[in-house]
Design a protein around this motif. Structure first.
Motif, PDB file in Angstrom:
ATOM      1  N   UNK A   2       1.099  -1.384   0.046  1.00  0.00           N
ATOM      2  CA  UNK A   2      -0.203   0.004   0.056  1.00  0.00           C
ATOM      3  C   UNK A   2       0.794   1.458  -0.524  1.00  0.00           C
ATOM      4  N   UNK A   3       1.950   1.549   0.686  1.00  0.00           N
ATOM      5  CA  UNK A   3       3.083   2.194   0.807  1.00  0.00           C
ATOM      6  C   UNK A   3       3.794   2.600  -0.452  1.00  0.00           C
ATOM      7  N   UNK A   4       3.722   2.235  -1.099  1.00  0.00           N
ATOM      8  CA  UNK A   4       4.493   1.660  -2.092  1.00  0.00           C
ATOM      9  C   UNK A   4       3.434   2.039  -3.594  1.00  0.00           C
ATOM     10  N   UNK A   5       2.226   1.961  -3.612  1.00  0.00           N
ATOM     11  CA  UNK A   5       0.784   2.042  -4.651  1.00  0.00           C
ATOM     12  C   UNK A   5       1.178   4.014  -5.175  1.00  0.00           C
ATOM     13  N   UNK A   6       1.451   4.076  -6.546  1.00  0.00           N
ATOM     14  CA  UNK A   6       1.890   5.332  -7.193  1.00  0.00           C
ATOM     15  C   UNK A   6       3.024   6.048  -6.606  1.00  0.00           C
ATOM     16  N   UNK A   7       4.246   4.933  -5.819  1.00  0.00           N
ATOM     17  CA  UNK A   7       5.669   6.202  -5.895  1.00  0.00           C
ATOM     18  C   UNK A   7       6.390   4.381  -6.382  1.00  0.00           C
ATOM     19  N   UNK A   8       7.985   5.467  -6.737  1.00  0.00           N
ATOM     20  CA  UNK A   8       9.016   5.163  -6.874  1.00  0.00           C
ATOM     21  C   UNK A   8       9.421   4.445  -5.413  1.00  0.00           C
TER      22      UNK A   8
END
Length: 207
Positions: free
Chosen positions: A153-159
């Motif tokens: 969830x934390x990495x959704x939409x980010x690298x």
């Protein structure tokens, strides 16, 4: 400076990837954890905690915590910073590293160290002997599963976990995910973002 380490182990690996990314050269001596060399009289004279990695500075100061060693070296070698590019990012990276260690890394260690003969009498790092607690294996596995979902969830939409650049938090997460393989756990299919992120980091580090 002189670094004492054992590259395959997860905590030394956190530092090893930091050093690789930075391109730092440090005089290094391997301490064989497989033969329990970290408990030898000669190494205990350097670090009574018997933990790796251990960094001895030129003035004799000894650093024995991975995050402390990385933070110190990041200050000495500011190129390609791994603890953020401003005070806010620095705080966020350290916070993420703490979260990853507490929620993920320690969960894997809980499973690994509370079963089998390899860690008999040593479910926690260091010289203190104590009994294993098999009941913690189930709890640790529950924690690992929750950790996968949280990080997905934390990495959704980010690298990257903090900002727009690789940080020590990313290294710590990458190492922790690999460490979970030591207890026969792998990122589940319901965490595709985390699976893709891990694969990308593996390529980034040439592994």
């Amino acid at each position: 400076m002189k670094l004492y380490t054992y590259e395959p182990a997860p905590n030394p690996r956190r530092l090893g990837l930091f050093i690789k990314h930075k391109g730092i050269s440090i005089d290094t001596q391997a301490i064989d954890m497989m033969t329990k060399e970290q408990f030898s009289d000669s190494f205990c004279a350097i670090n009574p905690r018997s933990t790796l990695p251990t960094l001895v500075l030129d003035n004799g100061t000894v650093l024995t915590d991975t995050i402390a060693i990385c933070l110190y070296l990041d200050g000495l070698h500011p190129e390609k910073p791994l603890f953020g590019r401003n005070d806010l990012e620095r705080a966020q990276v350290i916070g993420r590293c703490h979260q990853i260690f507490f929620e993920g890394f320690s969960a894997v260690a809980e499973v690994l160290r509370n079963k089998g003969e390899a860690f008999k009498d040593r479910p926690l790092p260091g010289p203190l002997k104590m009994p294993q607690i098999p009941a913690l294996i189930d709890r640790g596995n529950l924690r690992i599963g929750a950790f996968y979902e949280t990080m997905n969830e934390e990495l959704t939409g980010r690298d990257f976990l903090v900002g727009n650049n690789l940080s020590q938090a990313d290294i710590d997460l990458y190492v922790t995910l690999g460490f979970s393989g030591w207890v026969k756990r792998q990122i589940p299919d319901n965490c595709p973002v985390l699976q893709n992120w891990f694969s990308g980091m593996k390529t980034r580090f040439g592994e």
